[in-house]
Design a protein around this motif. Sequence first.
Motif, PDB file in Angstrom:
ATOM      1  N   GLY A 235       0.815  -1.219   0.000  1.00 55.20           N
ATOM      2  CA  GLY A 235       0.000   0.000   0.000  1.00 55.20           C
ATOM      3  C   GLY A 235       0.840   1.256   0.000  1.00 55.20           C
ATOM      4  N   LEU A 236       0.324   2.309   0.607  1.00 53.85           N
ATOM      5  CA  LEU A 236       1.000   3.613   0.621  1.00 53.85           C
ATOM      6  C   LEU A 236       1.132   4.058   2.066  1.00 53.85           C
ATOM      7  N   PRO A 237       2.079   3.462   2.778  1.00 53.49           N
ATOM      8  CA  PRO A 237       2.032   3.568   4.236  1.00 53.49           C
ATOM      9  C   PRO A 237       2.669   4.798   4.873  1.00 53.49           C
ATOM     10  N   LEU A 238       3.037   5.850   4.096  1.00 54.74           N
ATOM     11  CA  LEU A 238       3.772   6.967   4.728  1.00 54.74           C
ATOM     12  C   LEU A 238       3.141   7.439   6.039  1.00 54.74           C
ATOM     13  N   GLU A 239       3.895   7.319   7.107  1.00 56.63           N
ATOM     14  CA  GLU A 239       3.454   7.881   8.389  1.00 56.63           C
ATOM     15  C   GLU A 239       4.469   8.920   8.818  1.00 56.63           C
ATOM     16  N   LYS A 240       3.961  10.004   9.403  1.00 56.89           N
ATOM     17  CA  LYS A 240       4.837  11.132   9.730  1.00 56.89           C
ATOM     18  C   LYS A 240       5.095  11.200  11.222  1.00 56.89           C
ATOM     19  N   GLU A 241       6.187  11.842  11.567  1.00 60.77           N
ATOM     20  CA  GLU A 241       6.397  12.214  12.963  1.00 60.77           C
ATOM     21  C   GLU A 241       7.177  13.520  12.991  1.00 60.77           C
ATOM     22  N   VAL A 242       6.954  14.292  14.032  1.00 61.90           N
ATOM     23  CA  VAL A 242       7.633  15.582  14.140  1.00 61.90           C
ATOM     24  C   VAL A 242       8.794  15.415  15.101  1.00 61.90           C
ATOM     25  N   ILE A 243      10.000  15.785  14.637  1.00 59.42           N
ATOM     26  CA  ILE A 243      11.196  15.603  15.478  1.00 59.42           C
ATOM     27  C   ILE A 243      12.016  16.896  15.482  1.00 59.42           C
ATOM     28  N   PRO A 244      12.895  17.040  16.468  1.00 57.21           N
ATOM     29  CA  PRO A 244      13.760  18.230  16.478  1.00 57.21           C
ATOM     30  C   PRO A 244      14.652  18.241  15.233  1.00 57.21           C
ATOM     31  N   THR A 245      14.765  19.388  14.618  1.00 57.60           N
ATOM     32  CA  THR A 245      15.574  19.514  13.411  1.00 57.60           C
ATOM     33  C   THR A 245      17.013  19.072  13.662  1.00 57.60           C
ATOM     34  N   SER A 246      17.530  19.358  14.848  1.00 54.77           N
ATOM     35  CA  SER A 246      18.938  19.031  15.103  1.00 54.77           C
ATOM     36  C   SER A 246      19.190  17.523  15.143  1.00 54.77           C
ATOM     37  N   ASP A 247      18.127  16.718  15.262  1.00 53.71           N
ATOM     38  CA  ASP A 247      18.285  15.254  15.256  1.00 53.71           C
ATOM     39  C   ASP A 247      17.927  14.644  13.911  1.00 53.71           C
ATOM     40  N   ALA A 248      17.753  15.458  12.883  1.00 57.17           N
ATOM     41  CA  ALA A 248      17.110  14.961  11.658  1.00 57.17           C
ATOM     42  C   ALA A 248      18.079  14.498  10.577  1.00 57.17           C
ATOM     43  N   LEU A 249      19.377  14.411  10.900  1.00 58.27           N
ATOM     44  CA  LEU A 249      20.332  13.968   9.876  1.00 58.27           C
ATOM     45  C   LEU A 249      19.922  12.617   9.296  1.00 58.27           C
ATOM     46  N   GLY A 250      19.858  12.532   7.981  1.00 59.77           N
ATOM     47  CA  GLY A 250      19.543  11.263   7.327  1.00 59.77           C
ATOM     48  C   GLY A 250      18.057  10.941   7.278  1.00 59.77           C
ATOM     49  N   ARG A 251      17.235  11.727   7.945  1.00 68.50           N
ATOM     50  CA  ARG A 251      15.796  11.475   7.905  1.00 68.50           C
ATOM     51  C   ARG A 251      15.207  12.046   6.616  1.00 68.50           C
ATOM     52  N   VAL A 252      13.976  11.659   6.333  1.00 71.27           N
ATOM     53  CA  VAL A 252      13.337  11.983   5.057  1.00 71.27           C
ATOM     54  C   VAL A 252      12.171  12.940   5.299  1.00 71.27           C
ATOM     55  N   THR A 253      12.147  14.061   4.588  1.00 70.80           N
ATOM     56  CA  THR A 253      11.038  15.012   4.757  1.00 70.80           C
ATOM     57  C   THR A 253       9.724  14.333   4.368  1.00 70.80           C
ATOM     58  N   ALA A 254       8.702  14.538   5.199  1.00 73.08           N
ATOM     59  CA  ALA A 254       7.415  13.880   4.966  1.00 73.08           C
ATOM     60  C   ALA A 254       6.485  14.758   4.149  1.00 73.08           C
ATOM     61  N   GLU A 255       6.853  16.016   3.973  1.00 72.42           N
ATOM     62  CA  GLU A 255       6.030  16.954   3.194  1.00 72.42           C
ATOM     63  C   GLU A 255       6.954  18.073   2.708  1.00 72.42           C
ATOM     64  N   PRO A 256       6.502  18.865   1.718  1.00 71.24           N
ATOM     65  CA  PRO A 256       7.347  19.973   1.280  1.00 71.24           C
ATOM     66  C   PRO A 256       7.570  20.922   2.455  1.00 71.24           C
ATOM     67  N   ILE A 257       8.751  21.488   2.531  1.00 68.87           N
ATOM     68  CA  ILE A 257       9.032  22.387   3.656  1.00 68.87           C
ATOM     69  C   ILE A 257       9.237  23.803   3.134  1.00 68.87           C
ATOM     70  N   PHE A 258       8.422  24.709   3.641  1.00 69.95           N
ATOM     71  CA  PHE A 258       8.480  26.102   3.224  1.00 69.95           C
ATOM     72  C   PHE A 258       9.173  26.932   4.303  1.00 69.95           C
ATOM     73  N   ALA A 259       9.905  27.954   3.855  1.00 71.93           N
ATOM     74  CA  ALA A 259      10.625  28.794   4.807  1.00 71.93           C
ATOM     75  C   ALA A 259       9.626  29.558   5.660  1.00 71.93           C
ATOM     76  N   GLN A 260       9.920  29.591   6.956  1.00 70.70           N
ATOM     77  CA  GLN A 260       9.020  30.243   7.894  1.00 70.70           C
ATOM     78  C   GLN A 260       9.358  31.722   8.011  1.00 70.70           C
ATOM     79  N   ASN A 261      10.642  32.053   7.819  1.00 72.60           N
ATOM     80  CA  ASN A 261      11.113  33.441   7.844  1.00 72.60           C
ATOM     81  C   ASN A 261      12.080  33.638   6.691  1.00 72.60           C
ATOM     82  N   SER A 262      12.355  34.903   6.400  1.00 69.52           N
ATOM     83  CA  SER A 262      13.432  35.200   5.458  1.00 69.52           C
ATOM     84  C   SER A 262      14.752  35.238   6.204  1.00 69.52           C
ATOM     85  N   THR A 263      15.843  34.887   5.498  1.00 71.22           N
ATOM     86  CA  THR A 263      17.175  35.163   6.051  1.00 71.22           C
ATOM     87  C   THR A 263      17.997  35.823   4.970  1.00 71.22           C
TER      88      THR A 263
END
Lengths: 640, 640
Positions: free
Chosen positions: B29-57
Amino acid sequence: MDHKHYKRKIYLEDKPRMEAKREILEAFGLPLEKEVIPTSDALGRVTAEPIFAQNSTPHYHASAMDGVAVIAERTYSAHEQNPLRLKFGEQFCHVDTGNAIPAPFDAVIMIENVDFIDEDTIEIIEPATPWQHIRPIGEDIVQEEMMFPQGHILRPADLGVLLATQLTHISVAKKPVVTIIPTGNELVEVNSTLSAGKIIEFNGTVFANFVKEWGGEPKLHKIVKDEPEKIKAVLLEAAEISDIIVINAGSSAGRKDFTVHIIGEIGEVFTHGVAARPGKPVILGKIKGKIVVGVPGYPVSAYLALEWFLRPLICKYLQIPEPRRQTITVKLGRRIVSGMGAEDFVRMNIGYVNGQFVANPLTRNAGVTMSYVRADGLLIVPTNVIGYEQGDFAEVELLRPLEEIKQAIVFCGSHDLTIDLLSSQLKDKRTEMKIVSSHVGSMAGIMAIRKGEAHVAGIHLLDPSTKQYNIAYVNKLLASQDVVLYPFLKRKQGWLLPKGNPLAIESVVDVVEKQANFVNRQKGAGTRILFDMLLEDANLSPEDITGYEREMFTHLAVAAEVNGDKNGVGLGIYPAAKAMRLDFVPVADEEYDLLMTKGFYESESGRQLIEIIQSAEFKEQVEKIGGYVVVENAKPKCLA
Amino acid sequence: MDHKHYKRKIYLEDKPRMEAKREILEAFGLPLEKEVIPTSDALGRVTAEPIFAQNSTPHYHASAMDGVAVIAERTYSAHEQNPLRLKFGEQFCHVDTGNAIPAPFDAVIMIENVDFIDEDTIEIIEPATPWQHIRPIGEDIVQEEMMFPQGHILRPADLGVLLATQLTHISVAKKPVVTIIPTGNELVEVNSTLSAGKIIEFNGTVFANFVKEWGGEPKLHKIVKDEPEKIKAVLLEAAEISDIIVINAGSSAGRKDFTVHIIGEIGEVFTHGVAARPGKPVILGKIKGKIVVGVPGYPVSAYLALEWFLRPLICKYLQIPEPRRQTITVKLGRRIVSGMGAEDFVRMNIGYVNGQFVANPLTRNAGVTMSYVRADGLLIVPTNVIGYEQGDFAEVELLRPLEEIKQAIVFCGSHDLTIDLLSSQLKDKRTEMKIVSSHVGSMAGIMAIRKGEAHVAGIHLLDPSTKQYNIAYVNKLLASQDVVLYPFLKRKQGWLLPKGNPLAIESVVDVVEKQANFVNRQKGAGTRILFDMLLEDANLSPEDITGYEREMFTHLAVAAEVNGDKNGVGLGIYPAAKAMRLDFVPVADEEYDLLMTKGFYESESGRQLIEIIQSAEFKEQVEKIGGYVVVENAKPKCLA
């Protein structure tokens, strides 16, 4: 302003990068330290010494098949015309794969070749040869055999053979402890409320994750203020507990860049500045026997400097070779200029179009982190090369897997927010494909198609004489090429204005009369061409416009500028105004078409792209943004 | 033997591998399940949705340089002949890189271009253009811009841009939980005391680490006995807590292979057997909505089956493309035979010799885990191809980085224990180089040099007529080739005998008369040629020897066999006897030389190899083993 009079050291060295590296590696010595860890936790770790098998596997003569064990020489008479019967016990026994072969048996017959007459009797019609289907002792691994040399990075299957010989613990290189010290009064933690002049400290997290990837153990210190005594204390403390220290910022030659003086005071400075860009203002030194790497604050400079110096240090500590990136030869889509006397590391986008790799430089601005994130490769221009011409071939180091680059649809031309949506939908439906887009403007998009550098270009170019979009430009510029102009969107262009439109701007004449600060788009952008037409129609010239020379590359960038200035004004699309909560005064309904090479249009990837564009789901998503109409049942526009 | 009469299912299906894969992915099937984690722990993880910038830099107009902020239009008169002085406060202010530009300033002049007259006065000789050296809002990232699409695997620098826009937490794909169940009465934990018929359970650890590498979360169950009710209960329990279940062994068609029946009973079986080797006896099914993959017990079969089916399942769960291995075209050094009707996955050694990639198959025995560990690549022979001839070109998938393969010194020919030592010393001194050796025997070594498949071959071939080692063979077989014969070692060959020499063997005549079980070496091995000469000199023939047909590929393997049999005898080198604590009766002092292509001998790698051989350190290590003398101040032997 308390450090205004701190002695500046404005000039940096121009030491060749490789010389600086040689020196620092030498100063690092030969620090291999070992630790013994459970084998099951050793994935990715590096063997600290050659590993010899402790036992043989198999450690006994084992059946290689499910079947029966027999004595080979007692089976020699068996023949199709003369079947041989054997009795359980003395003449045969049952064995499964992996079972020990009991004496005096010395061969195995596969179950498929055995006829079971009764519980205790079998019949065979073919003799067995001695030792057939028996795995001899040590077939897999022989005791005392060297399984791995020192310096081997352990993979999953490697752990298997170690455990198979009962090596439950092994000696691996200790991970070097790398302390990372972010410094700067301007830095704030990621959760802080931002004010002007304050910057989120994110380099530390990036550095820590580089260290992890490279095989070290990062320790991320909290932010240290720009106070020499504090920095000194933190460095001395770090030297006690680390193998390597990385200090971020303060490595340049500004008013607060006293890091180099501090290191010189409490240790030794080998290098301050290398002949390589960006990343030039790096400091390499030693404090209490520990190597210190001082890297610049601009993210891209810092990442490169770490790759040049920190990664080799970690590799040396682990005694493994420095991994080299894969390189490929690409055709350059644009001219690349490089100063003499320093290497240039240029971030590149790479596309695979018409069976050829074509690469274009991204911004060389060291502060644009996204350009590093978006880069497919690095072009390293050597010290004595002043650059390359468009069309030259050059070697680039890949930052992404080659296969990923090959699968990408190269999109260029004008920026539109829906391209991101399209990209996301495509990734959703066809995980192996993706869109790589660069926002160069409509005209540059046409030229990229002409030069075979892109598959698709988004364009919206109004022809002043015919008042038609796109067709005239394509006919003129791509006269002899097989291209398809596919109608994609109608979208609203208009004035982007601060909330409430404080200057009450309705036209280009208002922009001039009310002395608004205009935010322009780059040359060749469809929106810029539209603005120039508006000026001409009103008999105005660029000199009448304040800010005409300030060029932004995207609608959102224009909107962000207008957002920060109550006298600002820009020309752009409605969704950009909406995203930044700006006022919007419509100026034109324009046709944003997709220009494609015919080859791409007719390819499987092209077909899938069109399928997504025409899907109800995509249309709904786009029109929900506002200001857009997706062209229904589009057919390619007629070209001359 | 309690399951002796369990119904056997001898025949497996021959389903095409890709068809089986398609079915199982569909069933998943199409089993994608998401979880929200701290960005600093996200090395090697896969984005579950498109990510848009929250602020300008930057989120404000920031100085791009250390210098002074000015009002551009007030500087237009500045000229070398007409320096302009500006006063602190109203006309300029100090800014460092990253500082906000205070109103009304709109340009920055670099510190290098400013003359400080006094505390409050500067002088400039060049006008500033508006917005020069100012980073506009959103120069790096514009608010609302899509930074990453769904399905992006996060790298260190990616975490930086996320944090820069204050995304402290992000939505990633949950890791699929993969429960791994090892089954089998023969399995014991790694710490156990081994007895015949018992096997260390190590596959589970390997599987768990594959799962980790591929992005899943492994749960390794303890060993389950071959009892259908127990296995059933464990499977049902695993289905509750896992996304995917892997069950090891019992997937074939032997007496205890009831896994397929159990899955059929409590779930559904899609596939039992695919047309691919090794790894054919795989089971694909579903229990309570969870996919089950049943893999064979032979390690190499299991690893391949997991790669074929488990990895795609994990990738589908994460919604990322299946990574493809790099492929290269190689010249085949040996013929490769493949049966019709099934794909063959052949482990290959690859060498880079004379600018060409040459590949040779390793054993195809699925129980030889080391062959997977030692493989450089996989040759996949398609279903409808019956194999390749020697000299054919074929594509192989790489299991190691290409650069590592290119750097390797390809060593073949006769096996000697000191080659491992040499390999280790080389790795120690020159981390980027390594020796890849295959033990094919002296004759095959000479042939490999002749065909350009190896850089170095170890040979020890006694010529019966001249009683000289090696020279006659090289002259005869490599008449017209540029090679170098480098004297390496003198070593002792002799009888390898069980401790105490129970049969009192002193000569080949004793071997025959005392009916000892001889353990032979493969055809073309120098030791085999020596043994044949001993037979001939004694007027004996192979038929007189029990075990003449049992061939081992290394000295250690012969010694291991002798070690297990009190009537055993083998011919081999002293160190092998010593390693296995066997008795040793010397027979000959032989010359073990290194045959090299001239190109290699004269290369930098060749030079370094010789340097290590001649070092005091290496000599000391070798002679400490015993039975060896390293040739001092060796010079290449004279060839015809």
